[in-house]
Motif scaffolding. Structure first.
Motif, PDB file in Angstrom:
ATOM      1  N   THR A  59       5.103  31.113  53.165  1.00 29.15           N
ATOM      2  CA  THR A  59       4.225  30.065  52.650  1.00 29.15           C
ATOM      3  C   THR A  59       3.409  30.579  51.465  1.00 29.15           C
ATOM      4  OG1 THR A  59       2.301  30.549  54.053  1.00 29.15           O
ATOM      5  CG2 THR A  59       4.010  29.100  54.971  1.00 29.15           C
ATOM      6  N   HIS A  60       2.982  29.627  50.631  1.00 33.04           N
ATOM      7  CA  HIS A  60       2.116  29.940  49.484  1.00 33.04           C
ATOM      8  C   HIS A  60       0.966  28.928  49.484  1.00 33.04           C
ATOM      9  CE1 HIS A  60       5.199  32.615  47.781  1.00 33.04           C
ATOM     10  NE2 HIS A  60       6.089  31.673  48.031  1.00 33.04           N
ATOM     11  N   LEU A  61      -0.132  29.266  50.133  1.00 27.66           N
ATOM     12  CA  LEU A  61      -1.288  28.381  50.187  1.00 27.66           C
ATOM     13  C   LEU A  61      -2.354  28.877  49.221  1.00 27.66           C
ATOM     14  CD1 LEU A  61      -1.584  27.819  54.057  1.00 27.66           C
ATOM     15  CD2 LEU A  61      -0.305  26.469  52.375  1.00 27.66           C
ATOM     16  N   ASP A  62      -2.969  27.929  48.504  1.00 25.02           N
ATOM     17  CA  ASP A  62      -4.029  28.271  47.549  1.00 25.02           C
ATOM     18  C   ASP A  62      -3.581  29.427  46.649  1.00 25.02           C
ATOM     19  OD1 ASP A  62      -6.419  28.341  46.216  1.00 25.02           O
ATOM     20  OD2 ASP A  62      -7.591  29.160  47.872  1.00 25.02           O
ATOM     21  N   MET A  63      -2.374  29.277  46.087  1.00 23.09           N
ATOM     22  CA  MET A  63      -1.794  30.360  45.290  1.00 23.09           C
ATOM     23  C   MET A  63      -1.789  30.010  43.808  1.00 23.09           C
ATOM     24  SD  MET A  63       2.039  32.014  45.276  1.00 23.09           S
ATOM     25  CE  MET A  63       2.698  30.785  44.133  1.00 23.09           C
ATOM     26  N   ASN A  66       2.035  29.464  37.525  1.00 23.97           N
ATOM     27  CA  ASN A  66       2.339  28.579  36.396  1.00 23.97           C
ATOM     28  C   ASN A  66       1.062  28.020  35.767  1.00 23.97           C
ATOM     29  OD1 ASN A  66       5.437  27.204  37.690  1.00 23.97           O
ATOM     30  ND2 ASN A  66       5.160  28.834  36.225  1.00 23.97           N
ATOM     31  N   ASN A  67       0.047  28.851  35.620  1.00 22.81           N
ATOM     32  CA  ASN A  67      -1.224  28.447  35.006  1.00 22.81           C
ATOM     33  C   ASN A  67      -1.962  27.363  35.786  1.00 22.81           C
ATOM     34  OD1 ASN A  67      -0.947  30.209  32.711  1.00 22.81           O
ATOM     35  ND2 ASN A  67       0.613  28.791  31.957  1.00 22.81           N
ATOM     36  N   THR A  68      -1.685  27.265  37.076  1.00 17.30           N
ATOM     37  CA  THR A  68      -2.405  26.325  37.926  1.00 17.30           C
ATOM     38  C   THR A  68      -2.475  26.910  39.340  1.00 17.30           C
ATOM     39  OG1 THR A  68      -2.522  24.024  38.640  1.00 17.30           O
ATOM     40  CG2 THR A  68      -0.319  24.974  38.466  1.00 17.30           C
ATOM     41  N   VAL A  69      -2.816  26.092  40.323  1.00 21.60           N
ATOM     42  CA  VAL A  69      -2.954  26.559  41.710  1.00 21.60           C
ATOM     43  C   VAL A  69      -2.299  25.534  42.621  1.00 21.60           C
ATOM     44  CG1 VAL A  69      -4.569  27.224  43.539  1.00 21.60           C
ATOM     45  CG2 VAL A  69      -5.132  27.711  41.156  1.00 21.60           C
ATOM     46  N   THR A  70      -1.651  25.991  43.681  1.00 19.18           N
ATOM     47  CA  THR A  70      -1.013  25.065  44.612  1.00 19.18           C
ATOM     48  C   THR A  70      -2.037  24.098  45.197  1.00 19.18           C
ATOM     49  OG1 THR A  70      -1.230  26.688  46.397  1.00 19.18           O
ATOM     50  CG2 THR A  70       0.858  26.645  45.216  1.00 19.18           C
ATOM     51  N   ASP A  71      -1.592  22.876  45.482  1.00 20.47           N
ATOM     52  CA  ASP A  71      -2.511  21.826  45.922  1.00 20.47           C
ATOM     53  C   ASP A  71      -2.880  21.907  47.396  1.00 20.47           C
ATOM     54  OD1 ASP A  71      -3.131  20.329  43.590  1.00 20.47           O
ATOM     55  OD2 ASP A  71      -1.110  19.520  43.571  1.00 20.47           O
TER      56      ASP A  71
END
Length: 467
Positions: A59-63, A66-71
């Motif tokens: 999982t990738h939480l709060d990661m 690509n110049n942004t952060v997962t929602d």
């Protein structure tokens, strides 16, 4: 409070039987017929399967990416996971530059603090092993209680490691008896293909898939396999998508190499044509490795059935369509890579696998829970149902039919990659260490109740140069 789960059919990776379960102090303390205990709450599981809680190893939480952060952060992400029958996740701590490795671990603990509703552990991602970080790594794994390291052979601008860094990671993996996880795509060649496509004026989402062909996944998989074997290390190939990679894993395992493989639900049910949807809708299906032509699906199912691939990870990495996915509206290479899968992992595999006769119930439990527990040092505390194990349990109704939709999911994104998919079977109630997190399809858990699970590594050992 004591709890007795009665009337259900218990299913593990090895067994299937009718019995009652007694839960005390977060553990299973008795399994049998007609269990009685004073002051125990009785929970009727008649007509339902009782599974060990799902373990999502990817999982990738709060990661940041690509110049942004997962929602999805650790609140929405773990709540969605629990609704889907997952009671433990393993998330990736990203290291950056020359920063102290344990600082990355501390940062991920802060992300999870007061938010996680289920238990969790970490993998440590390595982008570059300088002389200093190479010295830090063995001790960092010991102190942090982490027995898995992640290396990317993709994303040349963000994370891609050199072959030397990969080999160094394998040597530390051998030294500490830690497993090395590798994202196997040839990032440098992908970048060249991306530039060629854009020079020809191609900007649509489908070119995300066309510039990341299966050959580059197969090539990187073979390279990682041979370097792991040279170091005498254990290799775990994440999110396998195609025949080219599966064939390399099968050949390596037939030689006796310590190679393990994971695939993910979207690769089993979706195909490359999703990226061709008009009006930029294809961007919803941009993740890496990309979706493949449909013929690769049966290869993956067969590899799971034959245990050449052992686990199902979600690779949860969510970006809203009407939000962050729009960053690539004019350039497919700028579409944030990732999708929302954490909630539907068990339902999709049960419906498409068990209900359609592709896999057995026992194989299902092994893929979504037991194999991950064994691979990453969580077993037998988690990943099975036995006296003394954590009471991480899922009451699963195999008969309910529903349609997956963003309107009813609990992830913090405005679309669902499986939108409209009819599935059979659904988690009804979910326990984490004996306490309800989901009860009759309602969230009743507590933010921050999730505990960090330490996984041990060898305290001593010497780096191995060659076998």
């Amino acid at each position: 409070m004591k709890k007795i789960i009665t009337g259900g059919t218990i299913v593990t990776a090895a067994d299937q039987y009718r019995a009652d379960l007694l839960i005390e102090n977060g553990k299973i303390t008795e399994i049998g017929q007609g269990i009685q205990a004073e002051d125990a709450e009785i929970i009727d599981a008649t007509g339902k399967y009782v599974f060990p809680g799902g373990i999502d190893p990817h999982t990738h939480l709060d990661m940041p990416f690509n110049n942004t952060v997962t929602d999805d952060d650790w609140e929405s992400g773990t709540i969605a996971a629990a609704f889907g029958g997952t009671t433990t996740i393993l998330d990736f701590c990203l290291t950056t530059g020359k920063a102290r490795l344990l600082d990355a671990v501390d940062k991920w603990h802060e992300k999870a603090k007061d938010k996680a509703v289920i238990d969790y552990g970490f993998h440590l991602m390595i982008a570059d092993l300088t002389e200093d970080t190479l010295k830090q790594l063995p001790e960092a794994l010991e102190i942090a209680g982490i027995n898995s390291v992640k290396v990317f052979l993709a994303y040349a601008k963000e994370f891609q490691a050199t072959d030397r860094t990969l080999f160094q990671a394998f040597k530390v993996g051998k030294e500490k008896d830690a497993i090395v996880m590798v994202h196997c795509e040839n990032g440098s060649v992908i970048d060249e293909l991306v530039e060629e496509a854009k020079a020809l004026g191609h900007t649509e989402p489908i070119y995300h898939a066309l510039t990341r062909p299966p050959q580059l996944e197969g090539e990187a998989t073979k390279r990682a396999i041979e370097l792991a074997n040279l170091a005498g290390a254990k290799l775990y190939v994440v999110h396998v998508t195609c025949k080219e990679a599966v064939d390399e894993i099968i050949r390596a395992r037939e030689k006796g190499y310590q190679v393990y493989g994971e695939t993910c639900p979207p690769y089993l049910v979706l195909d490359q044509t999703a990226l061709e949807k008009p009006n930029f809708e294809g961007a919803k299906y941009v993740w890496s490795p990309p979706l493949r032509p449909k013929e690769h699906q049966e290869v993956l199912w067969n590899a799971l059935k034959a245990k050449q691939l052992q686990t199902i990870g979600s690779d949860q990495c969510s970006f809203s369509f009407n939000g962050k996915k729009q960053l690539g509206k004019e350039d497919f290479s700028k579409i944030p890579n990732g999708g929302p899968f954490i909630e539907d992992r068990l339902s999709v595999l049960y419906s498409e696998g068990v209900a359609k006769g592709r896999i057995t119930l026992n194989e299902f439990v092994d893929m979504v829970s037991t194999s991950a527990a064994k691979t990453f040092g969580l077993f037998p505390q988690k990943g099975t149902i036995a006296i003394g194990t954590d009471a991480d349990l899922v009451l699963f109704d195999p008969n309910v039919e529903r349609v997956i939709s963003a309107e009813t999911h609990h992830m913090n994104v405005d679309y669902n990659a499986f939108e409209g998919l009819k599935v059979k079977g659904e988690p009804v109630s979910v326990f984490s260490r004996g306490e309800f997190v989901i009860r009759d399809k309602e969230f009743v858990g507590k933010l921050g109740r999730g505990q960090y699970i330490r996984r041990e590594v060898k305290k001593e050992g010497k780096p191995v140069i060659t076998k």
